[in-house]
Design a protein around this motif. Structure first.
Motif, PDB file in Angstrom:
ATOM      1  N   ARG A  28     -20.631 -21.749  77.586  1.00  0.00           N
ATOM      2  CA  ARG A  28     -20.778 -20.292  77.543  1.00  0.00           C
ATOM      3  C   ARG A  28     -19.402 -19.621  77.516  1.00  0.00           C
ATOM      4  NH1 ARG A  28     -25.972 -18.494  79.093  1.00  0.00           N
ATOM      5  NH2 ARG A  28     -27.323 -20.194  79.709  1.00  0.00           N
ATOM      6  N   GLN A  29     -19.410 -18.466  76.967  1.00  0.00           N
ATOM      7  CA  GLN A  29     -18.168 -17.700  76.826  1.00  0.00           C
ATOM      8  C   GLN A  29     -17.962 -16.870  78.092  1.00  0.00           C
ATOM      9  OE1 GLN A  29     -18.352 -15.207  73.412  1.00  0.00           O
ATOM     10  NE2 GLN A  29     -16.430 -14.162  73.875  1.00  0.00           N
ATOM     11  N   ARG A  31     -16.885 -13.823  80.270  1.00  0.00           N
ATOM     12  CA  ARG A  31     -16.735 -12.392  80.023  1.00  0.00           C
ATOM     13  C   ARG A  31     -16.603 -11.695  81.377  1.00  0.00           C
ATOM     14  NH1 ARG A  31     -17.878  -9.297  75.496  1.00  0.00           N
ATOM     15  NH2 ARG A  31     -17.824  -7.061  75.921  1.00  0.00           N
TER      16      ARG A  31
ATOM     17  N   GLY B 222     -25.242 -12.954  73.212  1.00  0.00           N
ATOM     18  CA  GLY B 222     -24.873 -14.367  73.170  1.00  0.00           C
ATOM     19  C   GLY B 222     -24.968 -14.984  74.550  1.00  0.00           C
ATOM     20  N   ASP B 223     -24.417 -16.167  74.645  1.00  0.00           N
ATOM     21  CA  ASP B 223     -24.442 -16.890  75.916  1.00  0.00           C
ATOM     22  C   ASP B 223     -23.115 -16.655  76.620  1.00  0.00           C
ATOM     23  OD1 ASP B 223     -27.019 -18.137  75.550  1.00  0.00           O
ATOM     24  OD2 ASP B 223     -26.049 -19.274  73.950  1.00  0.00           O
ATOM     25  N   PHE B 224     -23.195 -16.103  77.809  1.00  0.00           N
ATOM     26  CA  PHE B 224     -21.971 -15.722  78.507  1.00  0.00           C
ATOM     27  C   PHE B 224     -21.966 -16.239  79.931  1.00  0.00           C
ATOM     28  CE2 PHE B 224     -22.405 -12.441  75.243  1.00  0.00           C
ATOM     29  CZ  PHE B 224     -21.146 -12.506  74.669  1.00  0.00           C
ATOM     30  N   ARG B 225     -20.765 -16.348  80.397  1.00  0.00           N
ATOM     31  CA  ARG B 225     -20.550 -16.635  81.821  1.00  0.00           C
ATOM     32  C   ARG B 225     -19.869 -15.374  82.356  1.00  0.00           C
ATOM     33  NH1 ARG B 225     -16.309 -19.380  83.904  1.00  0.00           N
ATOM     34  NH2 ARG B 225     -16.612 -20.345  85.938  1.00  0.00           N
ATOM     35  N   LEU B 226     -20.659 -14.570  83.061  1.00  0.00           N
ATOM     36  CA  LEU B 226     -20.156 -13.277  83.506  1.00  0.00           C
ATOM     37  C   LEU B 226     -19.314 -13.468  84.766  1.00  0.00           C
ATOM     38  CD1 LEU B 226     -23.363 -11.115  83.008  1.00  0.00           C
ATOM     39  CD2 LEU B 226     -21.501 -11.524  81.411  1.00  0.00           C
ATOM     40  N   VAL B 227     -18.156 -12.858  84.752  1.00  0.00           N
ATOM     41  CA  VAL B 227     -17.246 -12.974  85.893  1.00  0.00           C
ATOM     42  C   VAL B 227     -17.034 -11.581  86.469  1.00  0.00           C
ATOM     43  CG1 VAL B 227     -14.970 -13.742  86.666  1.00  0.00           C
ATOM     44  CG2 VAL B 227     -16.114 -14.916  84.774  1.00  0.00           C
ATOM     45  N   ASP B 228     -17.312 -11.461  87.770  1.00  0.00           N
ATOM     46  CA  ASP B 228     -17.136 -10.168  88.438  1.00  0.00           C
ATOM     47  C   ASP B 228     -15.642  -9.892  88.581  1.00  0.00           C
ATOM     48  OD1 ASP B 228     -16.883  -8.135  90.440  1.00  0.00           O
ATOM     49  OD2 ASP B 228     -18.994  -8.499  90.944  1.00  0.00           O
ATOM     50  N   GLN B 233     -17.196 -13.515  91.292  1.00  0.00           N
ATOM     51  CA  GLN B 233     -18.481 -14.222  91.222  1.00  0.00           C
ATOM     52  C   GLN B 233     -18.891 -14.430  89.760  1.00  0.00           C
ATOM     53  OE1 GLN B 233     -21.687 -13.121  94.063  1.00  0.00           O
ATOM     54  NE2 GLN B 233     -20.299 -11.467  94.657  1.00  0.00           N
ATOM     55  N   VAL B 234     -19.664 -15.483  89.583  1.00  0.00           N
ATOM     56  CA  VAL B 234     -20.028 -15.873  88.213  1.00  0.00           C
ATOM     57  C   VAL B 234     -21.547 -15.910  88.081  1.00  0.00           C
ATOM     58  CG1 VAL B 234     -20.006 -17.810  86.624  1.00  0.00           C
ATOM     59  CG2 VAL B 234     -17.919 -17.180  87.816  1.00  0.00           C
ATOM     60  N   ARG B 235     -22.004 -15.425  86.990  1.00  0.00           N
ATOM     61  CA  ARG B 235     -23.428 -15.548  86.626  1.00  0.00           C
ATOM     62  C   ARG B 235     -23.514 -15.939  85.154  1.00  0.00           C
ATOM     63  NH1 ARG B 235     -23.904 -15.369  91.120  1.00  0.00           N
ATOM     64  NH2 ARG B 235     -25.257 -14.185  92.520  1.00  0.00           N
ATOM     65  N   GLU B 236     -24.365 -16.933  84.864  1.00  0.00           N
ATOM     66  CA  GLU B 236     -24.584 -17.330  83.461  1.00  0.00           C
ATOM     67  C   GLU B 236     -25.757 -16.556  82.912  1.00  0.00           C
ATOM     68  OE1 GLU B 236     -24.987 -21.504  83.361  1.00  0.00           O
ATOM     69  OE2 GLU B 236     -22.826 -21.831  83.426  1.00  0.00           O
ATOM     70  N   ILE B 237     -25.562 -16.136  81.718  1.00  0.00           N
ATOM     71  CA  ILE B 237     -26.590 -15.265  81.154  1.00  0.00           C
ATOM     72  C   ILE B 237     -26.626 -15.423  79.635  1.00  0.00           C
ATOM     73  CG2 ILE B 237     -25.158 -13.210  80.725  1.00  0.00           C
ATOM     74  CD1 ILE B 237     -27.423 -11.631  82.103  1.00  0.00           C
ATOM     75  N   SER B 238     -27.793 -15.237  79.097  1.00  0.00           N
ATOM     76  CA  SER B 238     -27.947 -15.219  77.640  1.00  0.00           C
ATOM     77  C   SER B 238     -28.435 -13.837  77.247  1.00  0.00           C
ATOM     78  CB  SER B 238     -28.960 -16.266  77.182  1.00  0.00           C
ATOM     79  OG  SER B 238     -28.484 -17.546  77.460  1.00  0.00           O
ATOM     80  N   MET B 239     -27.571 -13.171  76.539  1.00  0.00           N
ATOM     81  CA  MET B 239     -27.864 -11.775  76.210  1.00  0.00           C
ATOM     82  C   MET B 239     -28.726 -11.689  74.957  1.00  0.00           C
ATOM     83  SD  MET B 239     -26.690  -9.353  78.130  1.00  0.00           S
ATOM     84  CE  MET B 239     -26.243  -7.939  77.156  1.00  0.00           C
TER      85      MET B 239
END
Lengths: 614, 293
Positions: A28-29, A31, B222-228, B233-239
């Motif tokens: 995963r990318q 962000r 898309g597929d992201f690894r969200l970083v606060d 903190q990290v959350r994986e998400i598919s937008m």
């Protein structure tokens, strides 16, 4: 529901592989966002609203597993027992002719057809009845209408493929005639359709299906073999052989001749598609034994790659001539054949039961009892034992049989007769030359005895001045030649009844043949032995007589060797039946699994792009 | 570092405005605002009985003549309004185009200028991990430029801690006034306690909720690894469309809750995007919501 390809389930190892791949997760990318507070809030809401969020989280994996399972299930070839037609009675015509031995369908066409019939039996529903007709050299009802699956299976197991030429028309005629008397009846033809011309049969009002078995016409076969043993002065055997390439490609084959198992000659034949090669084998000296012609070729049908013949040294033909008055013309004609050992006897001394002669030639009289050997009657008279006859004055010849061996190449036009005895022919008699009143010359075979009757005195006609006079007697002698007859008796086509004459006083004989074949046969009152079970080609021996009698059964059928499967069964003006597939009793449902897999994979694609999950 | 500049016309118009508080506050010094105190303005308010020691100049002699009792006339006191800005400078404010911090600074600067022009005392505190005073009680329009420069020096970093900042503020401030909280309110600890404390301390509270357009309506998939940005903190998400819709609903819910919280407690609430022009906010939105006139 069942599975045909259980081995496919071994592919289930792909399931843990898929799970493992899924666990490796996609890259995963990263962000950076202001805060995941809002995203967490969304996740909380989603989880609160959906009790199966864990399931949804792995929706893609689940869908992919579903696709994999569907594909695995399809590979396992599941089937259900299901049929579409709603008929209550079915008549199955199962082709057992030699061409069904072709191996272009594994293991053979016949085995595939029989397996399909077994499926059909397995899928029978309550109240449904099935009749099984065997269409081989002879038509046989293997099982009449019954709903007893066990009995049907047992009957089916007894059906074997033959080496004989089949007669689908006869079996079809039987099936159709039976089918038309039934309500809701369907006739199923399980055949390769290679000889499926059933013109004249009417299938109107009857459901019928043609289930074809066979894929190619790749075959080279021996379609004819004729032996002349001990003919001519030197009594050298002659073997005539025809080899045909029925495949669509040129073939190079080795034709080997084996005498009592020893190779005596090999010929290399190059055959173009459809090409026919005629071979003549002449041996340098009189000899006896079993001659086998063997084709070394890789083709779909092997039964026509071998043919057998019995060679034996010839002998003198003993002819007894009894005439009211001497007939030098007739004597000269009889003596034209060097094999003929002619004996003369006066009419008054003639005994019909006299033995030791192969042929009786009776001129100008008819004996009070029928002769014991082949008989040529010339200027036959009205007798009690013969059929009802009457004498006609100046009969006018109107037609003659141009195909019969006795009248072949003979012209009878312009021949004037003074008078002729016109008989009412027996059932076994066949008119050869006909006048307006009836047959003036006829021939026939009664048991093993052959009779040719000329109903007029040739000397009272202009016939002796014609070439046909000599040709006729030459033909007649050849046809009634016991040696030639022996050739025919020794060489039987598969499916035909083999007929022999046993020695006097022998009550029964034992016939043994290939594949452990053994039959004990009773000898008839006229010393005739009949063998009807001639479906397997090979060399047969008859024991129990003074000398063992050897004969051969060969397929020798151009129709059976032409194994190219037919596209249809032709009923002539009553239409045709295109080859199709009967709704299989075991209906394979792998297509549905593949369809499911496609649908699920489409849904998975949609889900992937919608990303309706987190 | 963003430079805060306004054109002259806008400043001139700001000078004609003043911040409005529904409450009357006591001020620390003279100003132009009505005060709860009775003072020496010309606006008569009330009478009260004379008590020895009162200034005799404010006795109502006419009333004494009619009633033979001494009443003292009470006049309104006009004092300054103490305006306290609580400015969020946490890391989450460094997003958007322009950034939420830049937008908040410009808006704060404009409101500060309004306050300073109306002789109010302006105090600016920023809060991220901890509270920091940017300006301590300045007044007078001449201070505006200095305040602007001070604002320009602020940078976004650290986690949001509104509640802690308010706790410190209420202990430090002696006289409450108008408290304007400018923040994105993306605080894991929540905003409720802080706002309640401000109300409890007697502040009139106005909330300016700053949001970035990209935050309100993300345009990435898309597929992201969200970083606060604040906590890491990290959350994986598919937008996807559905996820976006749910996110928008979550954002709307969050904003709605904040607005509901504010309006139910008499707190001014204004939601603004970083793309909203500050002049329109000041001359239109804030006036309509009653924070300025």
């Amino acid at each position: 529901m069942g599975i045909l390809n259980l081995a496919a389930l071994w592919m289930a190892w792909t399931i843990p592989v898929l799970v493992a791949l899924y666990l490796l997760k996609l890259r995963r990318q990263d962000r950076v966002i202001p805060s995941i507070l809002l995203w967490q809030k969304m996740l909380r809401d989603t989880r609160a609203n959906a009790p199966f969020q864990k399931l949804r989280r792995n929706l893609l994996l689940l869908l992919q597993l579903l696709v994999l399972l569907a594909v695995l299930a399809a590979l396992a070839r599941p089937y259900i027992q299901w049929r579409q037609a709603s008929v209550s009675r079915r008549i199955i015509v199962l082709d057992t002719s030699a061409s069904m031995q072709a191996t272009d369908v594994q293991p053979t066409r016949f085995d595939a057809a029989r397996a399909r019939v077994r499926d059909l039996i397995d899928a029978m529903r309550g109240g449904e009845e099935l009749m099984l007709i065997e269409a081989g050299g002879r038509t046989r009802i293997a099982s009449s209408f019954t709903s007893d699956r066990g009995a049907l299976r047992a009957a089916l197991d007894k059906v074997v493929v033959e080496d004989a030429a089949g007669d689908l028309a006869e079996a079809a005629s039987l099936a159709i005639s039976v089918g038309k008397t039934q309500r809701e009846c369907e006739v199923l033809f399980f055949s390769d359709g290679s000889n499926a011309n059933l013109a004249g049969l009417q299938t109107a009002g009857l459901q019928a299906q043609f289930v074809r078995f066979g894929e190619s016409g790749d075959n080279v076969g021996i379609t004819a073999m004729e032996v002349r043993s001990g003919r001519g002065m030197d009594r050298r055997p002659q073997v005539f052989l025809t080899v045909v390439n029925f495949s669509a490609e040129p073939k190079v084959v080795d034709l080997g001749f084996y005498l009592d198992g020893t190779l005596i000659e090999t010929r290399n034949l190059a055959l173009d598609p459809g090409m026919e090669s005629r071979q003549l084998l002449q041996r340098p000296a009189p000899e006896s034994g079993i001659l086998e012609a063997r084709l070394e070729v890789e083709d779909a049908l092997s039964v026509d790659d071998r043919a057998w013949a019995v060679l034996y040294p010839g002998r003198t033909v003993r002819v007894l001539l009894a005439s009211r008055q001497p007939d030098p013309f007739l004597e000269r004609i009889l003596l034209l054949d060097p094999r003929v050992d002619l004996s003369r006897v006066e009419m008054g001394l003639y005994d019909p039961a006299i033995s030791g002669f192969d042929l009786h030639v009776l001129k100008g009289f008819s004996p009070p009892a029928p002769p014991s050997a082949n008989t040529l009657l010339v200027a036959a008279q009205v007798v009690e034992w013969a059929p009802i006859q009457e004498v006609k004055e100046r009969p006018l010849i109107v037609d003659w049989n141009r195909n019969h061996p006795v009248t072949r190449f003979c012209q009878f036009d312009g021949i004037s007769l003074e008078s002729a005895v016109i008989p009412q022919l027996p059932a076994w008699g066949e008119p050869l030359v006909e006048s307006q009143e009836g047959a003036v010359i006829w021939a026939g075979q009664n048991g093993i005895q052959r009779i040719v009757s000329v109903g007029f005195d040739p000397l009272q006609s202009n016939w002796p001045l014609r070439v046909s006079y000599i040709l006729f007697f030459e033909n007649a002698l050849s046809w009634m030649d016991v040696i030639a007859q022996a050739d025919q008796i020794r060489h039987v086509r598969a499916g035909q009844v083999a007929r022999f004459q046993a020695d006097a006083g022998v009550p029964e004989v034992v016939v043994s043949g290939p594949d452990g074949f053994r039959r004990r046969l009773e000898v008839g009152l006229d010393r005739t032995v009949l063998l009807s079970d001639t479906m397997r080609s090979g060399v047969y021996r008859i024991e129990g007589m003074d000398e063992p009698w050897v004969f051969c059964i060969n397929t020798l059928s151009r129709v059976e060797s032409a194994i190219l499967p037919g596209e249809k069964i032709d009923f002539g003006r009553h239409g045709e039946l295109a080859a199709g597939t009967v709704q299989p009793a075991m209906r394979e449902v792998w297509r549905w699994f593949i369809l499911c897999a496609l649908l699920v994979i489409s849904f998975e694609w949609w889900v992937f792009h919608r990303r309706a999950w987190v | 570092m963003a430079t805060i500049t306004f054109d002259t016309e806008f400043l001139r118009r700001l000078e004609q405005l003043q911040l409005v508080s529904r409450k009357l506050f006591r001020g620390a010094g003279k100003g132009e605002r009505r005060s709860r105190r009775r003072g020496l303005s010309v606006e008569f308010v009330d009478y009260r009985n004379y008590v020895a020691g009162d200034d005799l100049r404010y006795l109502d002699w006419n009333l004494y003549g009619r009633l033979d009792q001494l009443f003292l006339k009470l006049f309104e006191e006009e004092e300054e309004l103490r305006v306290t800005f609580l400015l969020d400078t946490s890391g989450s404010m460094d997003f958007g185009t322009p950034t939420k911090l830049a937008h908040a600074l410009r808006l704060t600067a404009a409101l500060t200028y309004v306050g300073l022009s109306a002789a109010d005392t302006v105090r600016i505190s920023s809060f991220a991990g901890e509270m920091r005073d940017v300006e301590r009680a300045v007044s007078g329009r001449h201070q505006a430029l200095r305040v602007f420069r001070a604002l320009e020096s602020l940078e976004a970093s650290g986690p949001t801690a509104l509640n802690a900042a308010v706790r410190r503020l209420v202990t430090k401030v002696r006289i409450p006034g108008l408290a304007i909280v400018v923040s994105d309110f993306l605080d894991e600890a929540g905003y409720e306690e802080g706002l309640r404390q401000l109300l409890g301390r007697g502040f009139e509270v106005a909330v300016v909720h700053v949001m970035a357009q990209d935050e309100l309506d993300p345009r990435w998939g898309g597929d992201f690894r969200l970083v606060d940005s604040e906590t890491g903190q990290v959350r994986e998400i598919s937008m996807g469309q559905t996820t976006l819709a749910r996110y928008r609903a979550a954002v709307e819910g969050f904003c709605g809750e904040l607005e509901q919280f504010c309006t139910s407690r008499g707190i001014h609430y204004l939601r603004t995007l970083t793309t909203d022009p500050v002049d329109r906010l000041c001359l239109d939105s804030l006036r309509r919501m009653g924070l300025m006139r």
